[in-house]
Motif scaffolding. Structure first.
Motif, PDB file in Angstrom:
ATOM      1  N   ASP A 112       1.180  -1.258   0.258  1.00 55.61           N
ATOM      2  CA  ASP A 112      -0.207   0.186   0.187  1.00 55.61           C
ATOM      3  C   ASP A 112       0.614   1.456  -0.117  1.00 55.61           C
ATOM      4  OD1 ASP A 112       1.172  -0.136   2.435  1.00 55.61           O
ATOM      5  OD2 ASP A 112      -1.290  -0.062   3.322  1.00 55.61           O
ATOM      6  N   GLY A 113       2.805   1.054  -0.666  1.00 53.10           N
ATOM      7  CA  GLY A 113       3.304   2.220  -0.483  1.00 53.10           C
ATOM      8  C   GLY A 113       3.733   2.738   0.837  1.00 53.10           C
ATOM      9  N   ARG A 114       3.128   2.036   1.564  1.00 49.11           N
ATOM     10  CA  ARG A 114       3.648   2.625   2.634  1.00 49.11           C
ATOM     11  C   ARG A 114       6.544   1.972   3.008  1.00 49.11           C
ATOM     12  NH1 ARG A 114       3.841  -0.581   7.363  1.00 49.11           N
ATOM     13  NH2 ARG A 114       2.811  -2.020   6.465  1.00 49.11           N
ATOM     14  N   LEU A 115       6.525   2.326   4.137  1.00 47.41           N
ATOM     15  CA  LEU A 115       7.620   2.924   3.602  1.00 47.41           C
ATOM     16  C   LEU A 115       8.141   1.848   5.092  1.00 47.41           C
ATOM     17  CD1 LEU A 115      11.014   4.829   3.478  1.00 47.41           C
ATOM     18  CD2 LEU A 115      10.488   2.854   5.135  1.00 47.41           C
ATOM     19  N   SER A 145      10.462   4.084   9.551  1.00 44.11           N
ATOM     20  CA  SER A 145       9.525   3.794   9.532  1.00 44.11           C
ATOM     21  C   SER A 145       7.720   3.667   9.522  1.00 44.11           C
ATOM     22  CB  SER A 145       9.416   2.560  10.780  1.00 44.11           C
ATOM     23  OG  SER A 145      10.345   1.845  10.824  1.00 44.11           O
ATOM     24  N   ASN A 146       6.925   3.691   8.580  1.00 45.25           N
ATOM     25  CA  ASN A 146       5.945   3.411   8.799  1.00 45.25           C
ATOM     26  C   ASN A 146       5.050   4.523   7.980  1.00 45.25           C
ATOM     27  OD1 ASN A 146       4.387   1.104   9.637  1.00 45.25           O
ATOM     28  ND2 ASN A 146       4.761   1.825  11.431  1.00 45.25           N
ATOM     29  N   ARG A 147       6.136   5.561   7.913  1.00 49.49           N
ATOM     30  CA  ARG A 147       6.389   6.795   6.717  1.00 49.49           C
ATOM     31  C   ARG A 147       5.764   6.633   5.564  1.00 49.49           C
ATOM     32  NH1 ARG A 147       6.293  11.891   9.009  1.00 49.49           N
ATOM     33  NH2 ARG A 147       7.789  11.345  11.566  1.00 49.49           N
ATOM     34  N   ARG A 148       5.131   7.840   4.403  1.00 54.36           N
ATOM     35  CA  ARG A 148       4.723   7.795   3.495  1.00 54.36           C
ATOM     36  C   ARG A 148       5.007   9.039   2.513  1.00 54.36           C
ATOM     37  NH1 ARG A 148      -0.157   4.424   2.279  1.00 54.36           N
ATOM     38  NH2 ARG A 148      -0.044   3.069   4.656  1.00 54.36           N
TER      39      ARG A 148
END
Length: 200
Positions: A112-115, A145-148
């Motif tokens: 879904d495009g999340r780092l 982590s969890n950045r978009r």
């Protein structure tokens, strides 16, 4: 035959048998050693991916790299992680110029495009300064982590969202740029990299 010649021949025979046994043992154990080394390499390389998120062997099937390369970094490889039949992530290998030389990173991005996470696999930065990007105790990379893609991919001093590594502005900016560009690359080529329609 004199005792001296007999002893020499015996020593040569024993030495020959020892060499033959050693060579045979090495040949017999070589596949096991190679397999163990490959498994260790894979574990280190894929440490950026939580184990419960995939059940395939991503490194066995490198993906073709579509399109043009990013401006500041270079994507050198990409691998798809799947769970069952569903793609769960893409792991990219990115290279960016640091302060002292190239920095190589593995960057995992969810479907879904999340780092998911980033780790350093090679760097030549200054000890005590830029080299601390891979320090697990400092965990500087953890903030990504969890950045978009729509986050502000810059240092706080540059009106962005991220802390810099103390004393290593060039290194910090390079790693931030590489991660942002990996997210852009993923977004541009999502369908091809995932092997299925984009997941929103």
């Amino acid at each position: 035959m004199s005792p001296h010649i007999r002893n020499t021949a015996w020593l040569l025979l024993v030495a020959g048998l020892a060499v033959a046994t050693t060579l045979a043992w090495r040949q017999w154990t070589r596949p096991t050693i190679i397999e163990a080394e490959q498994q260790l390499h894979a574990r280190q390389f894929l440490a950026v991916l939580p184990e419960q998120t995939y059940d395939n062997q991503p490194l066995n099937t490198p993906l073709p790299l579509p399109g043009e390369q990013p401006l500041h970094s270079r994507i050198t490889a990409a691998y798809r992680a799947t769970l069952g039949t569903l793609p769960t992530a893409v792991v990219m290998v990115s290279q960016v110029q640091g302060y002292n030389g190239p920095i190589r990173l593995t960057i995992a991005i969810s479907a879904d495009g999340r780092l998911i996470g980033t780790q350093v696999i090679e760097q030549q930065e200054s000890p005590g300064l830029g080299a601390r990007i891979s320090d697990p105790q400092l965990n500087w990379l953890g903030q990504f982590s969890n950045r978009r893609l729509d986050d502000r991919w810059a240092l706080k001093r540059d009106q962005g969202d991220f802390d810099q590594l103390a004393g290593a502005t060039v290194t910090s900016r390079a790693v931030i740029a590489a991660q942002q560009e990996a997210l852009v690359y993923f977004d541009q080529h999502r369908t091809l990299l995932l092997g299925s329609p984009a997941h929103e």
